[in-house]
Design a protein around this motif. Structure first.
Motif, PDB file in Angstrom:
ATOM      1  N   THR A 843       0.844  -1.185   0.000  1.00 47.99           N
ATOM      2  CA  THR A 843       0.000   0.000   0.000  1.00 47.99           C
ATOM      3  C   THR A 843       0.883   1.240   0.000  1.00 47.99           C
ATOM      4  OG1 THR A 843      -1.734  -1.147   1.227  1.00 47.99           O
ATOM      5  CG2 THR A 843      -1.816   1.251   1.212  1.00 47.99           C
ATOM      6  N   ILE A 844       0.701   2.101  -1.002  1.00 46.67           N
ATOM      7  CA  ILE A 844       1.473   3.342  -1.087  1.00 46.67           C
ATOM      8  C   ILE A 844       0.724   4.482  -0.410  1.00 46.67           C
ATOM      9  CG2 ILE A 844       2.546   5.021  -2.630  1.00 46.67           C
ATOM     10  CD1 ILE A 844       3.915   2.312  -2.692  1.00 46.67           C
ATOM     11  N   CYS A 845      -0.561   4.623  -0.728  1.00 45.08           N
ATOM     12  CA  CYS A 845      -1.376   5.691  -0.169  1.00 45.08           C
ATOM     13  C   CYS A 845      -2.319   5.118   0.882  1.00 45.08           C
ATOM     14  CB  CYS A 845      -2.172   6.382  -1.271  1.00 45.08           C
ATOM     15  SG  CYS A 845      -3.320   7.646  -0.655  1.00 45.08           S
ATOM     16  N   LEU A 846      -2.104   5.479   2.138  1.00 47.57           N
ATOM     17  CA  LEU A 846      -2.943   4.957   3.211  1.00 47.57           C
ATOM     18  C   LEU A 846      -4.320   5.601   3.218  1.00 47.57           C
ATOM     19  CD1 LEU A 846      -0.571   4.597   6.274  1.00 47.57           C
ATOM     20  CD2 LEU A 846      -0.918   3.082   4.346  1.00 47.57           C
ATOM     21  N   CYS A 847      -4.376   6.891   2.929  1.00 45.82           N
ATOM     22  CA  CYS A 847      -5.657   7.604   3.017  1.00 45.82           C
ATOM     23  C   CYS A 847      -6.694   7.019   2.066  1.00 45.82           C
ATOM     24  CB  CYS A 847      -5.447   9.083   2.708  1.00 45.82           C
ATOM     25  SG  CYS A 847      -4.275   9.895   3.810  1.00 45.82           S
ATOM     26  N   ARG A 848      -6.273   6.696   0.838  1.00 43.28           N
ATOM     27  CA  ARG A 848      -7.184   6.138  -0.162  1.00 43.28           C
ATOM     28  C   ARG A 848      -6.986   4.644  -0.375  1.00 43.28           C
ATOM     29  NH1 ARG A 848     -11.112   9.887  -0.384  1.00 43.28           N
ATOM     30  NH2 ARG A 848     -10.424  11.885  -1.225  1.00 43.28           N
ATOM     31  N   GLN A 849      -6.052   4.051   0.393  1.00 38.93           N
ATOM     32  CA  GLN A 849      -5.762   2.619   0.276  1.00 38.93           C
ATOM     33  C   GLN A 849      -5.431   2.225  -1.158  1.00 38.93           C
ATOM     34  OE1 GLN A 849      -5.665  -0.068   2.885  1.00 38.93           O
ATOM     35  NE2 GLN A 849      -5.117   1.933   3.735  1.00 38.93           N
ATOM     36  N   VAL A 850      -4.516   2.971  -1.780  1.00 35.73           N
ATOM     37  CA  VAL A 850      -4.112   2.710  -3.153  1.00 35.73           C
ATOM     38  C   VAL A 850      -2.845   1.861  -3.156  1.00 35.73           C
ATOM     39  CG1 VAL A 850      -3.576   3.708  -5.399  1.00 35.73           C
ATOM     40  CG2 VAL A 850      -5.111   4.912  -3.831  1.00 35.73           C
ATOM     41  N   LYS A 851      -2.898   0.743  -3.882  1.00 33.32           N
ATOM     42  CA  LYS A 851      -1.787  -0.200  -3.924  1.00 33.32           C
ATOM     43  C   LYS A 851      -0.769   0.199  -4.984  1.00 33.32           C
ATOM     44  CE  LYS A 851      -3.638  -3.262  -1.012  1.00 33.32           C
ATOM     45  NZ  LYS A 851      -2.995  -3.716   0.229  1.00 33.32           N
ATOM     46  N   ALA A 852       0.431  -0.348  -4.828  1.00 33.65           N
ATOM     47  CA  ALA A 852       1.513  -0.051  -5.764  1.00 33.65           C
ATOM     48  C   ALA A 852       1.168  -0.493  -7.177  1.00 33.65           C
ATOM     49  CB  ALA A 852       2.801  -0.719  -5.296  1.00 33.65           C
ATOM     50  N   SER A 853       0.509  -1.660  -7.317  1.00 30.97           N
ATOM     51  CA  SER A 853       0.208  -2.183  -8.653  1.00 30.97           C
ATOM     52  C   SER A 853      -0.699  -1.238  -9.427  1.00 30.97           C
ATOM     53  CB  SER A 853      -0.458  -3.563  -8.533  1.00 30.97           C
ATOM     54  OG  SER A 853      -1.652  -3.475  -7.769  1.00 30.97           O
ATOM     55  N   SER A 854      -1.683  -0.645  -8.747  1.00 33.77           N
ATOM     56  CA  SER A 854      -2.598   0.279  -9.432  1.00 33.77           C
ATOM     57  C   SER A 854      -1.852   1.524  -9.891  1.00 33.77           C
ATOM     58  CB  SER A 854      -3.735   0.678  -8.492  1.00 33.77           C
ATOM     59  OG  SER A 854      -4.486  -0.450  -8.104  1.00 33.77           O
ATOM     60  N   ILE A 855      -0.959   2.007  -9.043  1.00 34.14           N
ATOM     61  CA  ILE A 855      -0.195   3.209  -9.386  1.00 34.14           C
ATOM     62  C   ILE A 855       0.738   2.947 -10.561  1.00 34.14           C
ATOM     63  CG2 ILE A 855       1.551   4.823  -8.528  1.00 34.14           C
ATOM     64  CD1 ILE A 855       0.272   4.346  -5.697  1.00 34.14           C
ATOM     65  N   ILE A 856       1.445   1.827 -10.515  1.00 36.46           N
ATOM     66  CA  ILE A 856       2.398   1.487 -11.583  1.00 36.46           C
ATOM     67  C   ILE A 856       1.664   1.276 -12.912  1.00 36.46           C
ATOM     68  CG2 ILE A 856       4.030  -0.280 -12.352  1.00 36.46           C
ATOM     69  CD1 ILE A 856       4.795  -0.598  -9.358  1.00 36.46           C
ATOM     70  N   ARG A 857       0.499   0.671 -12.835  1.00 34.84           N
ATOM     71  CA  ARG A 857      -0.294   0.464 -14.054  1.00 34.84           C
ATOM     72  C   ARG A 857      -0.691   1.796 -14.691  1.00 34.84           C
ATOM     73  NH1 ARG A 857      -3.334  -3.068 -12.065  1.00 34.84           N
ATOM     74  NH2 ARG A 857      -4.998  -1.702 -11.328  1.00 34.84           N
ATOM     75  N   GLU A 858      -1.103   2.761 -13.880  1.00 38.40           N
ATOM     76  CA  GLU A 858      -1.472   4.072 -14.403  1.00 38.40           C
ATOM     77  C   GLU A 858      -0.263   4.804 -14.982  1.00 38.40           C
ATOM     78  OE1 GLU A 858      -4.508   5.671 -14.575  1.00 38.40           O
ATOM     79  OE2 GLU A 858      -5.394   3.745 -14.023  1.00 38.40           O
ATOM     80  N   ILE A 859       0.875   4.674 -14.302  1.00 39.35           N
ATOM     81  CA  ILE A 859       2.095   5.346 -14.785  1.00 39.35           C
ATOM     82  C   ILE A 859       2.530   4.752 -16.114  1.00 39.35           C
ATOM     83  CG2 ILE A 859       4.548   5.696 -14.314  1.00 39.35           C
ATOM     84  CD1 ILE A 859       3.814   5.892 -11.336  1.00 39.35           C
ATOM     85  N   ALA A 860       2.387   3.428 -16.255  1.00 38.32           N
ATOM     86  CA  ALA A 860       2.738   2.767 -17.519  1.00 38.32           C
ATOM     87  C   ALA A 860       1.874   3.284 -18.663  1.00 38.32           C
ATOM     88  CB  ALA A 860       2.579   1.259 -17.381  1.00 38.32           C
ATOM     89  N   GLY A 861       0.678   3.725 -18.318  1.00 37.20           N
ATOM     90  CA  GLY A 861      -0.208   4.302 -19.327  1.00 37.20           C
ATOM     91  C   GLY A 861       0.035   5.778 -19.573  1.00 37.20           C
ATOM     92  N   GLY A 862       1.062   6.334 -18.919  1.00 39.56           N
ATOM     93  CA  GLY A 862       1.436   7.717 -19.161  1.00 39.56           C
ATOM     94  C   GLY A 862       0.937   8.710 -18.142  1.00 39.56           C
ATOM     95  N   ALA A 863       0.363   8.243 -17.037  1.00 38.39           N
ATOM     96  CA  ALA A 863      -0.202   9.161 -16.042  1.00 38.39           C
ATOM     97  C   ALA A 863       0.895   9.965 -15.350  1.00 38.39           C
ATOM     98  CB  ALA A 863      -1.001   8.384 -15.002  1.00 38.39           C
ATOM     99  N   THR A 864       0.622  11.236 -15.147  1.00 40.88           N
ATOM    100  CA  THR A 864       1.508  12.107 -14.383  1.00 40.88           C
ATOM    101  C   THR A 864       1.090  12.096 -12.916  1.00 40.88           C
ATOM    102  OG1 THR A 864       0.092  14.036 -14.691  1.00 40.88           O
ATOM    103  CG2 THR A 864       1.763  13.622 -16.387  1.00 40.88           C
ATOM    104  N   LEU A 865       1.863  12.794 -12.081  1.00 41.78           N
ATOM    105  CA  LEU A 865       1.534  12.857 -10.656  1.00 41.78           C
ATOM    106  C   LEU A 865       0.143  13.460 -10.447  1.00 41.78           C
ATOM    107  CD1 LEU A 865       2.230  12.605  -7.654  1.00 41.78           C
ATOM    108  CD2 LEU A 865       3.449  14.781  -7.824  1.00 41.78           C
ATOM    109  N   ASN A 866      -0.142  14.548 -11.113  1.00 43.26           N
ATOM    110  CA  ASN A 866      -1.450  15.186 -10.954  1.00 43.26           C
ATOM    111  C   ASN A 866      -2.572  14.293 -11.464  1.00 43.26           C
ATOM    112  OD1 ASN A 866      -0.480  17.508  -9.728  1.00 43.26           O
ATOM    113  ND2 ASN A 866      -0.153  18.568 -11.682  1.00 43.26           N
TER     114      ASN A 866
END
Length: 898
Positions: A843-866
């Motif tokens: 878990t990377i984000c505790l407040c929203r319970q967002v997992k690393a896999s979801s974040i990495i998947r979005e970044i692979a699709g070109g997502a920026t921090l914002n």
């Protein structure tokens, strides 16, 4: 129909930022929390730890609910009435003082106490008993900063304020992973830099921390070489004419001596000591000297050192030489570790000072306090600071100790010596809110104290800002406020030792304590005679000094170049580089560094009650550079012995290039409630700074060796995790390695040993409540040292123990437990279907319970921090995960461009 919650304005009890909070409560329960938008420290923001505070008091399990006492040292404690406990403590302390003198007793208190709590204890020790043997765990974190400020400026306390964060043009982080340790202030710096990217960040840290990854310049110096770095920078500043000679001439003394000293610290020589390039050192000096506003932010990396005072002074020398002090956006700013370390210093709650920044050795100062208190026995002998205090307990100089709101059997260095000291003491009192700390078992008397949300008073944060702490709910059981306990016992001791004194302890409220404290500050550098509870209620938090007749406190000190020294000039101090207390050698070749995790706090007695605090870092570990691991044939997850001159312990290995070759790192939080040892302070050194008496907790020389533990086990149980932990914790030390992790309603125990511990397993089954029966399946193969037991409840998996197979997979079983869904198919398949491809997802984000896999998947699709913030919500609440999100985005961009 749900009733509308009551809202109580108060203050967070974690770090020294001092964030304002709005506590939501219904009846006798705290139900929620928000940041206070009107508080000047945080303007409504809270970090992951602050947001989880209601969960720390959601259950009474593990709380100290009533007084306990034992009649003999080896006997178990029994519940007693308050009257009996109070009278026993008073009688035993008075008896020891009469027979052995005032210095035969000691008090070890905490930077998490409120100022009013601290004040009563200080008056009890120094005013009534006549001993200066009262010290605090703030000795372990802030005393070098205190000593540096006093030597350079004549008085304790940072000269700047939080507003400087937005105005600094060069930010100099020295030994501070601010992104983890002070995240709300770090958010303010992030916002300022995002608004103006020309602001420069320089980070001095041997590790590549989350803070360092965001720096414009990271100086990854060798551990303990800070003084050489600062001296080398000052050499270059002088050489290039980047000093403020007019400021030096008008407002300082001692410049000639420091100029002569740093003459030999050429950039090349200093850089060689530090293990960095001379070009980087020169760049740091130029940015610091040329900046219109340079702000230094420093913490444990400077303070927790046997030369911590010199490190502080060498950094302050840079500010004095360039005139970077007493103006907007500039100054040396020590970041306080605990919520009220500052308040404790204000009332003199340390062994080496008197109330209101007075000096023990000064007869005029002693006479002032005696007159105000109405006593006649203030001692002129400094008390014993923390490390020496426990040494004195061990050798019999101190007979009794009263420990309040702190856990020295985990937090002190070389904790085997602390255990020995408490075992040898005649009488140990522990005043605590939580049963499950490593110190509580040593208590002859255990006094139940109120905790966050249950008490009233004030605290002072890192910028000298005093805030009200307000009670939202009544404490559970028979717990009482710390000041009340101290006040009642003090009155009883007074009746026995000094009946001639008149009502020293007639306090009936925290406000009366605060009012007496105000009187002691009149005319001092921290004068708050003009402040009151009424002003704090109507105008909100206020900074000191706040003398009588003023309408507000003072934001910045020394703006006129006038300091608190006798001649009103700041003092340069010569600071020669000296190596760490324990240099590495062939026998102990590694630098062991210690530090914090993002979501845990100190010894986890509070944050360890929150399941989400484990999500980002579920288990302890030792971090080693890949090249060092390869040379030793070590792999990720393998067990290693960490050995120092004092002791040894076992941790699993984590491999990362965030540490340099020759350096290893371990977090300081894990203790015997979650680990089979007392934590990393089993091996740390008790060497202290000769002026501040602060121990070198940050660095130890160690040896790292592989250890073969062929028998592995993982167990898990759903239920009341705090209750299960209490049942299991006593079994941890029976294994070579064992650690506990908790999730929302799930406790996970991982262990390793040299062979199958049959009797231990039976105890574990009982502790986890996994009995044999119709809902339990078991498989045993003693020859292969395999033991498995799985239990169901109401058709769903309730818990399991899988032991013996080193590579046994339990991921799908854990996932089934988390989901708590009815079991599908044959129960016999539980022993065979562990090959499911279940990814362990952090878990990377505790407040929203967002997992690393979801974040990495979005970044692979070109997502920026914002875009991550917008789509997944991560980083959009407290922001504690933003530095890591930024790193993941940068790595994703590098991968796509490659």
């Amino acid at each position: 129909m749900t009733s509308i919650p009551t809202i109580t304005k108060s203050t967070c009890c974690y770090c020294g930022v001092g964030c304002g909070v709005l506590i939501e409560s219904q009846g006798d329960r705290i139900t929620g929390i928000k940041g206070d938008p009107d508080h000047p420290a945080n303007f409504g923001r809270l970090c992951s730890k602050g947001l989880s505070l209601p969960l720390t008091v959601a259950s009474d399990t593990g709380r100290v609910l009533y007084p306990e006492m034992r009649q003999e040292r080896d006997a178990p404690r029994q519940r007693v009435a308050w009257e009996s406990a109070l009278e026993t403590v008073a009688r035993r302390f008075a008896k020891i003082v009469r027979e052995h003198g005032p210095d035969a007793v000691a008090f070890y208190v905490s930077g998490q106490l409120l100022t009013e709590d601290y004040y009563v204890f200080n008056k009890l020790a120094k005013g009534l008993i006549g001993t200066n043997n009262i010290d605090t765990n703030s000795r372990l974190c802030m005393s070098s900063a205190v000593t540096g400020y006093k030597l350079a400026f004549g008085a304790d306390g940072p000269p700047g304020c939080y507003d400087d964060l937005e105005h600094a043009r060069t930010v100099f982080f020295a030994g501070s992973n601010m992104a983890y340790a002070h995240p709300i202030l770090f958010r303010r710096l992030e916002a300022a830099k995002e608004k103006d990217p020309s602001i420069r960040w320089i980070v001095i840290d041997p590790r590549r921390t989350d803070t360092a990854t965001m720096a414009d310049l990271h100086l990854a110096i060798q551990p303990g070489t800070d003084v050489a770095l600062f001296n080398g920078m000052l050499h270059h500043l002088i050489w290039e004419g980047l000093i403020d000679q007019a400021y030096i001439d008008q407002h300082t003394d001692g410049y000639a001596a420091i100029k002569n000293l740093v003459r030999e610290y050429t950039p090349s020589m200093a850089a060689e000591i530090c293990g960095i390039s001379a070009a980087d050192l020169i760049q740091a000096a130029i940015w610091f000297g040329e900046s219109p506003a340079s702000l230094s932010l420093y913490c444990m990396g400077l303070n927790q050192s046997s030369h911590g005072t010199d490190k502080n002074l060498a950094l302050i020398n840079l500010h004095l030489a360039t005139g970077q002090i007493g103006r907007i956006g500039a100054g040396p700013f020590s970041l306080t570790g605990q919520p009220n370390a500052m308040g404790g210093r204000e009332v003199g709650g340390m062994a080496t000072m008197l109330a209101a920044h007075r000096e023990i050795a000064n007869p005029v100062h002693r006479a002032e306090v005696e007159a105000l208190w109405g006593v006649a026995n203030l001692s002129n002998r400094p008390g014993l600071p923390a490390v020496e205090m426990f040494d004195a307990l061990a050798d019999g100089r101190i007979k009794a100790v009263w420990i309040v709101c702190t856990n020295p059997v985990h937090s002190m260095p070389d904790i085997a010596k602390i255990r020995e000291a408490l075992n040898r003491a005649e009488f140990v009192v522990v005043q605590e809110a939580y049963q499950q700390t490593d110190t509580v078992p040593f208590a002859d008397v255990l006094l139940p104290a109120s905790s966050w949300g249950e008490k009233s008073g004030t605290v002072t944060n890192s910028e000298r800002c005093i805030s009200r702490v307000r009670q939202a709910v009544v404490p559970p059981g028979e717990a009482r406020a710390d000041w009340w306990i101290a006040n009642d016992i003090a009155a009883r001791i007074q009746a026995q030792l000094h009946p001639e004194y008149v009502d020293l302890f007639s306090f009936t409220s925290p406000e009366l304590v605060f009012n007496e404290h105000r009187k002691l500050t009149a005319g001092r550098d921290l004068d708050i005679e003009g402040l009151s509870y009424s002003i704090l209620e109507t105008r909100g938090p206020q900074q000191w000094p706040f003398p009588k007749g003023q309408s507000s406190g003072q934001k910045r000190r020394y703006t006129d170049g006038q300091f608190a020294t006798e001649n009103r000039r700041a003092q340069f101090h010569t600071t020669s580089y000296l190596p760490v207390a324990e240099s590495t050698n062939a026998r102990f070749p590694f630098h062991l560094l210690t530090g914090r995790l993002r979501d845990q706090w100190h010894g986890m007695s509070r944050s360890g009650r929150v399941a989400t605090a484990f999500a980002h870092a579920p288990q302890p570990g030792l971090i080693m550079h890949p090249s060092d691991a390869t040379r030793r044939g070590l792999k990720e997850g393998s067990f290693v012995h960490i050995t120092s001159k004092r002791s040894k312990m076992i941790l699993p290995l984590q491999i990362s290039d965030d540490v340099q070759s020759g350096t290893v790192f371990a977090a300081m939080h894990w203790n015997a409630q979650f680990l089979n040892s007392g934590g990393i302070n089993e091996v740390t050194t008790g060497a202290v700074d000769k002026r501040s008496f602060q121990p070198e907790l940050k660095h130890t020389a160690v040896r790292i060796e592989a250890i073969d533990l062929p028998w592995h086990m993982q167990a898990a149980r759903r239920g009341d995790v705090l209750q299960i932990q209490a049942q299991v914790q006593g079994l941890l030390r029976d294994c070579a390695y064992a650690t506990i992790t908790i999730e929302s309603d799930l406790l996970i125990l991982n262990a390793a040993h040299s062979e199958l511990p049959v009797q231990w397993l039976e105890k574990l089954y009982a502790a986890l409540d996994l009995p044999t029966g119709a809902d339990t399946l078991e498989y045993r193969d003693e020859r292969r040292q395999i033991a498995k037991r799985v239990m169901w409840h109401d058709g769903a998996l309730a818990g399991f123990v899988f032991a013996g197979e080193k590579e046994a997979r339990t991921d799908s079983l854990l996932e089934n437990l988390r989901q708590a869904q009815p079991w599908q198919g044959s129960r016999l398949a539980v022993f065979t279907r562990q090959s499911a491809n279940v990814v362990v997802d952090r878990t990377i984000c505790l407040c929203r319970q967002v997992k690393a896999s979801s974040i990495i998947r979005e970044i692979a699709g070109g997502a920026t921090l914002n875009q991550l913030k917008a789509t997944l919500g991560c980083g959009s609440v407290c922001g504690s995960c933003v530095p890591e999100l930024r790193q993941l985005c940068e790595r994703g961009q590098q991968t796509s461009s490659a």
